[in-house]
Structures are given as structure tokens and as C-alpha cells.
Enzyme design. Structure first.
Site, PDB file in Angstrom:
ATOM      1  N   THR A 165       0.875  -1.191   0.000  1.00 53.36           N
ATOM      2  CA  THR A 165       0.000   0.000   0.000  1.00 53.36           C
ATOM      3  C   THR A 165       0.905   1.231   0.000  1.00 53.36           C
ATOM      4  O   THR A 165       2.015   1.187   0.526  1.00 53.36           O
ATOM      5  CB  THR A 165      -0.862  -0.026   1.282  1.00 53.36           C
ATOM      6  OG1 THR A 165      -1.810  -1.077   1.151  1.00 53.36           O
ATOM      7  CG2 THR A 165      -1.592   1.291   1.525  1.00 53.36           C
ATOM      8  N   ASP A 196      -9.351   0.347   5.121  1.00 54.82           N
ATOM      9  CA  ASP A 196      -9.071   1.624   5.791  1.00 54.82           C
ATOM     10  C   ASP A 196      -8.584   2.716   4.845  1.00 54.82           C
ATOM     11  O   ASP A 196      -8.772   3.903   5.128  1.00 54.82           O
ATOM     12  CB  ASP A 196      -8.002   1.411   6.870  1.00 54.82           C
ATOM     13  CG  ASP A 196      -6.682   0.943   6.256  1.00 54.82           C
ATOM     14  OD1 ASP A 196      -6.673  -0.169   5.695  1.00 54.82           O
ATOM     15  OD2 ASP A 196      -5.707   1.702   6.309  1.00 54.82           O
ATOM     16  N   GLY A 217      -1.300  -1.530   6.423  1.00 58.51           N
ATOM     17  CA  GLY A 217      -1.363  -2.765   7.203  1.00 58.51           C
ATOM     18  C   GLY A 217      -2.772  -3.333   7.221  1.00 58.51           C
ATOM     19  O   GLY A 217      -3.559  -3.077   6.309  1.00 58.51           O
ATOM     20  N   ASN A 218      -3.068  -4.079   8.248  1.00 59.35           N
ATOM     21  CA  ASN A 218      -4.357  -4.782   8.351  1.00 59.35           C
ATOM     22  C   ASN A 218      -5.521  -3.783   8.449  1.00 59.35           C
ATOM     23  O   ASN A 218      -5.735  -3.149   9.482  1.00 59.35           O
ATOM     24  CB  ASN A 218      -4.312  -5.681   9.585  1.00 59.35           C
ATOM     25  CG  ASN A 218      -5.584  -6.481   9.752  1.00 59.35           C
ATOM     26  OD1 ASN A 218      -6.674  -5.924   9.805  1.00 59.35           O
ATOM     27  ND2 ASN A 218      -5.453  -7.783   9.823  1.00 59.35           N
ATOM     28  N   GLY A 219      -6.256  -3.663   7.351  1.00 57.84           N
ATOM     29  CA  GLY A 219      -7.275  -2.625   7.264  1.00 57.84           C
ATOM     30  C   GLY A 219      -8.384  -2.756   8.285  1.00 57.84           C
ATOM     31  O   GLY A 219      -8.893  -1.758   8.806  1.00 57.84           O
TER      32      GLY A 219
HETATM   33  N1  LIG Z   1      -1.378  -3.487   2.957  1.00 53.99           N
HETATM   34  C1  LIG Z   1      -2.262  -2.607   3.288  1.00 53.99           C
HETATM   35  O1  LIG Z   1      -1.902  -1.575   3.783  1.00 53.99           O
HETATM   36  C2  LIG Z   1      -3.691  -2.952   3.055  1.00 53.99           C
HETATM   37  C3  LIG Z   1      -4.715  -1.905   3.414  1.00 53.99           C
HETATM   38  N2  LIG Z   1      -4.474  -1.239   4.661  1.00 53.99           N
HETATM   39  C4  LIG Z   1      -6.061  -2.576   3.470  1.00 53.99           C
HETATM   40  O2  LIG Z   1      -6.337  -3.261   4.449  1.00 53.99           O
HETATM   41  O3  LIG Z   1      -6.794  -2.475   2.546  1.00 53.99           O
END
Ligand SMILES: NC(=O)C[C@H](N)C(=O)O
Length: 296
Positions: A165, A196, A217-219
Site C-alpha cells: 500500500t 481503511d 497494514g491490516n485494514g
Molecule cells: N497493505 C495494506 O496496507 C492494506 C490496506 N491497509 C487494506 O487493508 O486495505
């Protein structure tokens, strides 16, 4: 006393998580190019909004990142993109979610912001809006790289982690802040899932009175903690930018255990970054020193 940074500042991230060894160099070159492009906008007197859009476009065009061309594929083998942008000058914001066939989602998000109506458009409605404002669609295959197609074919849902991302935060010469984030989301995500990066206050936030943030990261975890706004609330109660970033990521880690990273700028141009993942490629240019600084 807080010393105000002279001259503009731009900070870029290329996603939190473990970077595949064969992508390390390409990612570093990509964030360097993005920082330089954003910096050129700022030194030419452009706004923070223009700078973050320019920087994020560079990364959307770069197949080494999970945004625009090179984004990961969802469960159906299609690309659905999320992006958002926010102007700290007046809290104007625009976002798009689960949009197909748009090469530069951040530019579509900016058009949503500038239209001044809804903050978030998703799916088919966002595509219709793109046509109205003259943003051309590309072919679905134009965004899919061989690397992501091969990954989709072999990846199992339980070890699907999205890395790459992209995001940017900037402070311009007039003292205005902006933030932008763009992503393909998580590999094998459910069609229609919006993360997110499309949600103001979660993946992106900018307020001249506080600061600017872009998350990765983990959205789902980032949404639950409204991470971007949470980090800025720590600034609001007097924390230093680095401490604010670390406290926000620390709280998310305790509450969810998920992997995330953030970049942050306060209104004085001071930088904060934090991650609980193995890596997060970052670059910044500041203080009229046109050489990017890298940090991880
Ligand atoms: N790798 C990422 O940052 C993914 C992004 N935050 C999502 O969850 O869509």
C-alpha cells in the site's frame, strides 16, 4: 518550545509488512521517485494536496507496489482499488472504494473531494463519477501484473497478506498539511470489501490544527481503532510526533495484535513513524535538502 521546520516536508510510505527480497530495491527506488516528485511540487510553490497526489500517482504507476498497476487481486481474480485524500486547510476530503479499471485512484479521490459533495464513492457509482469528471477507464488487464496473477493462483486465504500500500503526507510552504493513501487492499479479499485506505480518519487524515497521517497494514484493525485520527489525538494532548505514532500503533497492537504502520507529520513539519511489522519502506525530503532520507 517547538521549532517550526523551514521549508516544506514530504514523507512517503510503501506499505508495512515483509517485503519480498526481489522487490526491496524496486520499492526503494519507487519511494525515492515519489518523494522527489512530491518535493518538486512543493518547492515550485504547489500545495500539500498537489504534492501528495503527485507522489501517490508515481507509486500507483509503479508495478512494484500494491496500488494502481500492480495491485493485488481479490477472491474473484479482479482488482478493486481504494484511495483517499484529505486537505488539512479546510478538512475537505475525498475517497473511493472497491473501484475497478481506474489507473490512478488517488486522482479520482481528489476529484471527489473537489466536487464537494459526498466524501466517499464506491464501486459502480465511483466509476460513473469518473466518467463525469473525465477520468478515463483503463482495461481491467492493464492493471494486472504477472506477479500478482501468479500470486493469486497459488496463494491460500490464511496466509494472504497485502504489502505495498502507498501513502504520503506533506506540509507546504504556506503551512498547510495534506495526506493521501492508495491500495489494492488485501489479496483474496472479498469482492466489495472496502479497507481503511478509503476511510477518512482510519487510513488517512489531515487537519492543519493537528497533523497529517497515512496508515498501512491490516485494514480491519486500522478501521476498528480509527488509527489515523487516534494518532492525531495523541498529538492533540501534547505528545511528540514520534511518541504519538508509537502510542497509536502500540494501542492497536495490544487491542488487535494486527500488523500495521503509520507515517505522521505535525503542523510544525516534525515527522513521526511507527510500525509493528518487519518492514515499512519510508522516505522523506525536508529542510530544503533535496536528497531523500530513507528509514524503515
Ligand atoms: N497493505 C495494506 O496496507 C492494506 C490496506 N491497509 C487494506 O487493508 O486495505
Amino acid at each position: 518550545m517547538v521549532v517550526r521546520s523551514f521549508g516544506p516536508v514530504i514523507v512517503i510510505h510503501g506499505g508495512a509488512g515483509k517485503i519480498a527480497p526481489d522487490l526491496v530495491e524496486a520499492r526503494r527506488a519507487g519511494i525515492q521517485a515519489a518523494a522527489t516528485h512530491g518535493w518538486q511540487v512543493l518547492t515550485a510553490g504547489g500545495s500539500a494536496v498537489e504534492a501528495v497526489e503527485r507522489a501517490v500517482r508515481t507509486l500507483e504507476d509503479d508495478p512494484a507496489f500494491n496500488a494502481g498497476r500492480g495491485a493485488c487481486l481479490n477472491r474473484d481474480g479482479e482488482i478493486e482499488l481504494d484511495a483517499s485524500i484529505m486537505d488539512g486547510r479546510n478538512l475537505a476530503a475525498g475517497a473511493i472504494g472497491a473501484v475497478k479499471r481506474i489507473a490512478n485512484p488517488v486522482t479520482l479521490a481528489r476529484a471527489v473531494m473537489e466536487a464537494g459533495g459526498p466524501v466517499l464513492l464506491v464501486g459502480e457509482g465511483a466509476r460513473q463519477f469518473a466518467a463525469v469528471v473525465g477520468i478515463a477507464e483503463c482495461g481491467a488487464d492493464a492493471l494486472i501484473t504477472e506477479r500478482q496473477r501468479a500470486r493469486w493462483a497459488t496463494l491460500q486465504e490464511e496466509n494472504a497478506v497485502g504489502v505495498g500500500t502507498v501513502g504520503a503526507v506533506a506540509l507546504d510552504r504556506s503551512g498547510h498539511l495534506a495526506a493521501a493513501t492508495s491500495t489494492g487492499g488485501l489479496p483474496l479479499k472479498a469482492p466489495g470489501r472496502v479497507g481503511d485506505s478509503a476511510l477518512i480518519g482510519c487510513g488517512t487524515y489531515a487537519d492543519d490544527q493537528l497533523g497529517a497521517v497515512s496508515c498501512t497494514g491490516n485494514g480491519e484493525a486500522i478501521i476498528k481503532l480509527a488509527l489515523a485520527k487516534t494518532a492525531l489525538e495523541f498529538l492533540a494532548v501534547g505528545e511528540e510526533p514520534m511518541t504519538a505514532a508509537r502510542r497509536a500503533v502500540g494501542e492497536l497492537t495490544i487491542r488487535t495484535g494486527a500488523g500495521v504502520g503509520i507515517i505522521l507529520l505535525d503542523r510544525y513539519g516534525r515527522i513521526g513513524t511507527a510500525r509493528n511489522t518487519a518492514q515499512m519502506a519510508c522516505a522523506c525530503i525536508r529542510n530544503d535538502n533535496a536528497d531523500p532520507e530513507f528509514f524503515d
